[in-house]
Design an enzyme around this catalytic site. Sequence first.
Site, mmCIF file in Angstrom:
data_model
loop_
_atom_site.group_PDB
_atom_site.id
_atom_site.type_symbol
_atom_site.label_atom_id
_atom_site.label_comp_id
_atom_site.label_asym_id
_atom_site.label_seq_id
_atom_site.Cartn_x
_atom_site.Cartn_y
_atom_site.Cartn_z
ATOM 1 N N GLU A 17 53.632 79.338 10.101
ATOM 2 C CA GLU A 17 52.853 78.137 10.303
ATOM 3 C C GLU A 17 53.578 77.170 11.214
ATOM 4 O OE1 GLU A 17 50.479 78.528 6.134
ATOM 5 O OE2 GLU A 17 52.187 77.189 6.244
ATOM 6 N N CYS A 65 56.070 70.786 14.396
ATOM 7 C CA CYS A 65 57.023 71.300 13.419
ATOM 8 C C CYS A 65 56.974 72.822 13.549
ATOM 9 C CB CYS A 65 56.577 70.823 12.041
ATOM 10 S SG CYS A 65 57.554 71.442 10.685
ATOM 11 N N CYS A 119 62.328 82.689 4.297
ATOM 12 C CA CYS A 119 63.649 82.066 4.364
ATOM 13 C C CYS A 119 64.532 82.673 3.299
ATOM 14 C CB CYS A 119 63.534 80.552 4.148
ATOM 15 S SG CYS A 119 65.128 79.698 4.308
ATOM 16 N N CYS A 124 65.812 77.650 -1.718
ATOM 17 C CA CYS A 124 65.860 76.355 -2.412
ATOM 18 C C CYS A 124 64.759 76.334 -3.474
ATOM 19 C CB CYS A 124 65.676 75.205 -1.423
ATOM 20 S SG CYS A 124 66.928 75.232 -0.133
ATOM 21 N N CYS A 166 61.266 74.539 -2.785
ATOM 22 C CA CYS A 166 60.588 74.802 -1.514
ATOM 23 C C CYS A 166 59.658 76.007 -1.617
ATOM 24 C CB CYS A 166 61.640 75.039 -0.427
ATOM 25 S SG CYS A 166 60.946 75.563 1.148
ATOM 26 N N CYS A 190 55.861 68.851 4.199
ATOM 27 C CA CYS A 190 57.168 69.488 4.069
ATOM 28 C C CYS A 190 57.237 70.338 2.815
ATOM 29 C CB CYS A 190 58.263 68.442 3.940
ATOM 30 S SG CYS A 190 58.403 67.386 5.346
HETATM 31 N N1 SAH Z 1 65.361 75.132 6.380
HETATM 32 C C1 SAH Z 1 65.590 73.892 6.989
HETATM 33 C C2 SAH Z 1 64.396 73.376 7.756
HETATM 34 C C3 SAH Z 1 63.053 73.568 7.140
HETATM 35 S S1 SAH Z 1 62.642 72.650 5.697
HETATM 36 C C4 SAH Z 1 66.047 72.875 5.974
HETATM 37 O O1 SAH Z 1 65.956 73.130 4.794
HETATM 38 O O2 SAH Z 1 66.548 71.839 6.412
HETATM 39 C C5 SAH Z 1 62.288 71.049 6.333
HETATM 40 C C6 SAH Z 1 62.482 69.932 5.299
HETATM 41 O O3 SAH Z 1 61.447 69.978 4.310
HETATM 42 C C7 SAH Z 1 63.810 70.044 4.573
HETATM 43 O O4 SAH Z 1 64.488 68.834 4.477
HETATM 44 C C8 SAH Z 1 63.344 70.535 3.247
HETATM 45 O O5 SAH Z 1 64.301 70.295 2.306
HETATM 46 C C9 SAH Z 1 62.040 69.784 3.059
HETATM 47 N N2 SAH Z 1 61.241 70.304 1.942
HETATM 48 C C10 SAH Z 1 61.179 71.563 1.482
HETATM 49 N N3 SAH Z 1 60.360 71.643 0.394
HETATM 50 C C11 SAH Z 1 59.895 70.410 0.169
HETATM 51 C C12 SAH Z 1 58.997 69.845 -0.801
HETATM 52 N N4 SAH Z 1 58.407 70.592 -1.731
HETATM 53 N N5 SAH Z 1 58.742 68.520 -0.718
HETATM 54 C C13 SAH Z 1 59.304 67.755 0.237
HETATM 55 N N6 SAH Z 1 60.150 68.234 1.169
HETATM 56 C C14 SAH Z 1 60.454 69.545 1.142
HETATM 57 FE FE1 SF4 Z 2 64.707 77.567 3.439
HETATM 58 FE FE2 SF4 Z 2 62.988 75.904 2.298
HETATM 59 FE FE3 SF4 Z 2 65.565 75.707 1.718
HETATM 60 FE FE4 SF4 Z 2 64.703 74.964 4.171
HETATM 61 S S1 SF4 Z 2 64.175 74.016 2.228
HETATM 62 S S2 SF4 Z 2 66.500 76.249 3.670
HETATM 63 S S3 SF4 Z 2 63.043 76.470 4.452
HETATM 64 S S4 SF4 Z 2 64.248 77.478 1.248
#
Ligand code: SAH
Ligand code: SF4
Length: 355
Positions: free
Chosen positions: A94, A108, A115, A119, A122, A341
Amino acid sequence: MNAQKKSLYSLTIDELRTYLKDSGLAKFAADQVYNWIFKKYQFDMDKWTNVSSKVKENLLENFDTSLPKIVWNGLSSDGTRKFLVGMSDSNTVEAVAIPAKNNRLTLCVSSQIGCAIGCTFCHTGTMGLTRHLTTGEIVGQYTAVTKWLRDNVDEEARLTNIVYMGQGEPLHNFENVKQATKVFMQDQGIGLGQRKITLSTSGLVPQIEKLQDFPPVNVAISLHAAHNNIRTELMPINKAYDLERLFGAIKKIPLKAHRYITYEYILISELNDRPEDIEGLCDLLDKKVSKVNLIPFNEYPESRFKRPSDKQIEWFQNELMRRGYICTTRITKGNDILAACGQLKSEHDKLNLWD
Ligand code: SAH
Ligand code: SF4
């Protein structure tokens, strides 16, 4: 597409000139080709009237000239538009176009299919890693979305900023993301300045230490917690690279072009939104070179965390500002179409687009 062939859209202008010269062709054709693809978004070689057929035939034979496909798009009530982008092996990612004031339109982009970092907050993290995107696929998100917008919305449409905040950990795919960033910055093509591009990372320490070899774009670190035990709960990568190691690496990032490092901090109710988290952040971050970007947690189906109340979010931001930090709260965009995000997860994972 032929998987062995390199994408035509993955070369810098110098690489394309060198290629043409080494193939016994006129190297100035590189500027013409670049102009067609990255300025006019015209990918039909029949329309490239000023390019010799010898050059076109050679490029067709030796490069992959296919573009990712826009499989689906959805428009949010706030103007954010989410694109499902299909690759030639029928995997999808996406990309999200987010409008802002002063005619800004930020794309974006995704750097991987899925990934590996996992996390716990996420949506993408729940997918695991399928594969890295190629340079052509990363650049292709930009070109395919621009072409789509020009064909369907506004023939002058231009994406003015890029954030590597879609699916994937960009520094895990270091070389392809670096090459794509160079392509985005080429003056003869897309021509984005270094301040228009933001790399967001979860904190891969060895790759952060290699950022001297990366174009000097903005860097955002996904911090999310100021205490190791909470950060480990949110981000398993903290077991390998804890806060001490992370900040050891951050200190080495060259700050010439961008005076600040941005710290992204997801606010989760009763987990990292307490007074001791403010204290922890103040101990960690040097206010002269740090900006804090608070991201209220975006809930998605099955998510186990909760977003704090608006009052709590405001309190957290005010406490940091009172202590002299530059601190903003990211306005949630595209929530109604799961484009915000952390909500990105390709629903149509394996579509048979090319059958
Ligand atoms: N993998 C990289 C970039 C992609 S994520 C990273 O983690 O930095 C982009 C941003 O979205 C990151 O700061 C991530 O922590 C945030 N993000 C992920 N899941 C989210 C959620 N459920 N609510 C708000 N932000 C989120
Ligand atoms: Fe990967 Fe999501 Fe963690 Fe970013 S926030 S490193 S996309 S698992």
